[in-house]
Scaffold this motif. Structure first.
Motif, short mmCIF file in Angstrom:
data_model
loop_
_atom_site.label_atom_id
_atom_site.label_comp_id
_atom_site.label_asym_id
_atom_site.label_seq_id
_atom_site.Cartn_x
_atom_site.Cartn_y
_atom_site.Cartn_z
N SER A 274 7.90 6.17 -11.15
CA SER A 274 9.23 5.68 -10.82
C SER A 274 10.28 6.68 -11.31
O SER A 274 10.24 7.13 -12.44
N GLY A 275 11.18 7.03 -10.42
CA GLY A 275 12.25 7.93 -10.79
C GLY A 275 11.89 9.39 -10.74
O GLY A 275 12.74 10.25 -10.99
N LYS A 276 10.64 9.73 -10.42
CA LYS A 276 10.23 11.12 -10.35
C LYS A 276 10.79 11.77 -9.08
O LYS A 276 11.11 11.10 -8.10
N SER A 277 10.88 13.08 -9.07
CA SER A 277 11.39 13.81 -7.92
C SER A 277 10.46 13.67 -6.73
O SER A 277 9.27 13.36 -6.88
N LEU B 158 0.83 -1.20 0.00
CA LEU B 158 0.00 0.00 0.00
C LEU B 158 0.86 1.26 0.00
O LEU B 158 0.54 2.24 -0.68
N HIS B 159 1.96 1.24 0.74
CA HIS B 159 2.84 2.41 0.79
C HIS B 159 3.49 2.67 -0.56
O HIS B 159 3.65 3.83 -0.98
N ILE B 160 3.85 1.62 -1.27
CA ILE B 160 4.43 1.79 -2.60
C ILE B 160 3.36 2.29 -3.57
O ILE B 160 3.60 3.20 -4.37
N ALA B 161 2.17 1.70 -3.50
CA ALA B 161 1.09 2.14 -4.39
C ALA B 161 0.72 3.59 -4.14
O ALA B 161 0.35 4.33 -5.06
N GLY B 162 0.84 4.04 -2.88
CA GLY B 162 0.48 5.40 -2.52
C GLY B 162 1.63 6.38 -2.52
O GLY B 162 1.49 7.50 -2.04
N LEU B 163 2.78 5.95 -3.05
CA LEU B 163 3.94 6.82 -3.23
C LEU B 163 4.57 7.27 -1.94
O LEU B 163 5.29 8.27 -1.88
N LEU B 164 4.34 6.52 -0.86
CA LEU B 164 5.02 6.78 0.40
C LEU B 164 6.35 6.04 0.47
O LEU B 164 7.20 6.36 1.29
N ASP B 165 6.53 5.06 -0.39
CA ASP B 165 7.76 4.28 -0.46
C ASP B 165 8.05 4.01 -1.93
O ASP B 165 7.16 4.15 -2.79
N THR B 166 9.27 3.64 -2.23
CA THR B 166 9.66 3.35 -3.61
C THR B 166 10.05 1.89 -3.75
O THR B 166 10.65 1.31 -2.85
N PRO B 167 9.71 1.27 -4.87
CA PRO B 167 10.09 -0.13 -5.08
C PRO B 167 11.56 -0.24 -5.46
O PRO B 167 12.17 0.72 -5.96
N ASP B 168 12.13 -1.40 -5.24
CA ASP B 168 13.50 -1.67 -5.70
C ASP B 168 13.52 -1.90 -7.20
O ASP B 168 14.52 -1.62 -7.87
N ALA B 169 12.43 -2.41 -7.73
CA ALA B 169 12.29 -2.65 -9.17
C ALA B 169 10.82 -2.62 -9.52
O ALA B 169 9.95 -2.74 -8.65
N THR C 222 5.16 13.94 -4.15
CA THR C 222 4.36 14.55 -3.08
C THR C 222 3.12 15.22 -3.65
O THR C 222 2.02 15.09 -3.10
N ALA C 223 3.29 15.93 -4.75
CA ALA C 223 2.15 16.60 -5.37
C ALA C 223 1.11 15.60 -5.85
O ALA C 223 -0.10 15.79 -5.64
N MET C 224 1.56 14.51 -6.47
CA MET C 224 0.64 13.48 -6.93
C MET C 224 -0.07 12.83 -5.74
O MET C 224 -1.28 12.58 -5.78
N ARG C 225 0.68 12.55 -4.69
CA ARG C 225 0.09 11.92 -3.51
C ARG C 225 -0.96 12.82 -2.87
O ARG C 225 -2.03 12.38 -2.48
N ARG C 226 -0.67 14.12 -2.78
CA ARG C 226 -1.59 15.06 -2.15
C ARG C 226 -2.88 15.20 -2.95
O ARG C 226 -3.97 15.28 -2.40
N GLN C 227 -2.76 15.20 -4.27
CA GLN C 227 -3.90 15.47 -5.13
C GLN C 227 -4.71 14.23 -5.48
O GLN C 227 -5.93 14.30 -5.60
N ASP C 228 -4.04 13.10 -5.64
CA ASP C 228 -4.69 11.94 -6.25
C ASP C 228 -4.81 10.71 -5.38
O ASP C 228 -5.41 9.72 -5.80
#
Length: 233
Positions: A80-83, A58-69, A88-94
């Motif tokens: 993936s690879g975004k700043s 869930l954290h990876i899906a919600g952009l709170l964590d990043t996958p290794d691959a 943060t902007a995507m997480r806040r809005q979507d």
């Protein structure tokens, strides 16, 4: 239940891998090539034994964590690879999050708890207040808008947390055991309120739960075992 659209999925995970202590002798592989697509209007139940990695997923899906691959896409945008700023902007809005414990701010009223994330997202005070009142009315708590969490029952607090998660109109809702801290009767009522909110908005939702009866009421069930997803209970 909703009929998911055949359009671009709101959430798309492909080949997602996650390990802890990566590269060390005590490496723990949590996710091993997870694939998942969730369409707008679809509610997916995520079931897994404790410690299997559902919170990590869930954290990876919600952009709170990043996958290794692997790749994570929300509404067709690869993250993936975004700043950190872009994520943060995507997480806040979507993305909206709901946890087992409501985590409401004790010093603020129910309405204020729902208004605050909207103000952080640039919404005007008047629009935020109107949105909060609309959501509270939808879950039957209009009369409790001015109450602080300590003056509300557990089920009421969790319904306020649902409204807060939906305040900014996310496309994707992620919930981690949202009724796990409630007694069975209250759990059923709160779950019904959550499903009504999701149906009214047409968002995509992934809801992790140990309650197999609740899982069976969702559109689809996926099971996380040995780092991979499987269909059904």
């Amino acid at each position: 239940m909703n009929n998911p659209s055949s359009a671009t999925p709101v959430l798309h995970l492909a080949g997602v891998e996650k390990s802890y202590n990566r590269g060390l002798p005590n490496q723990v592989d949590v996710l091993s090539g997870v694939d998942l697509s969730v369409a707008a209007g679809e509610v997916v139940a995520l079931v897994a034994p404790s410690g299997a990695g559902k919170s990590t997923l869930l954290h990876i899906a919600g952009l709170l964590d990043t996958p290794d691959a692997g790749t994570v896409e929300i509404a067709g945008q690869a993250l993936s690879g975004k700043s950190d700023g872009k994520r943060t902007a995507m997480r806040r809005q979507d993305v909206g999050f709901i946890y087992q414990f409501h985590h409401l701010l004790a010093e603020f009223t129910a309405q204020e708890n729902i208004v605050l994330p909207q103000l952080a997202n640039g919404v005007s005070q008047s629009a935020a207040d109107a949105r909060a009142r609309e959501l509270l009315e939808r879950v039957g708590l209009a009369a409790r808008a001015g109450h602080r969490p300590a003056a509300m029952s557990g089920g009421e607090q969790q319904r306020v947390a649902f409204c807060r998660a939906l305040a900014n109109g996310p496309r994707l809702l992620l919930a981690d055991e949202p009724t796990g801290n409630l007694d069975p009767g209250t759990s059923d009522q709160v779950f019904a309120a959550l499903m009504d909110l999701v149906a009214a908005t047409g968002m995509a939702a992934v809801i992790a739960t140990h309650n197999l009866d609740l899982a069976a009421r969702m559109d689809r069930v996926v099971r996380l075992e040995a780092g991979q997803l499987h269909s059904g209970l």
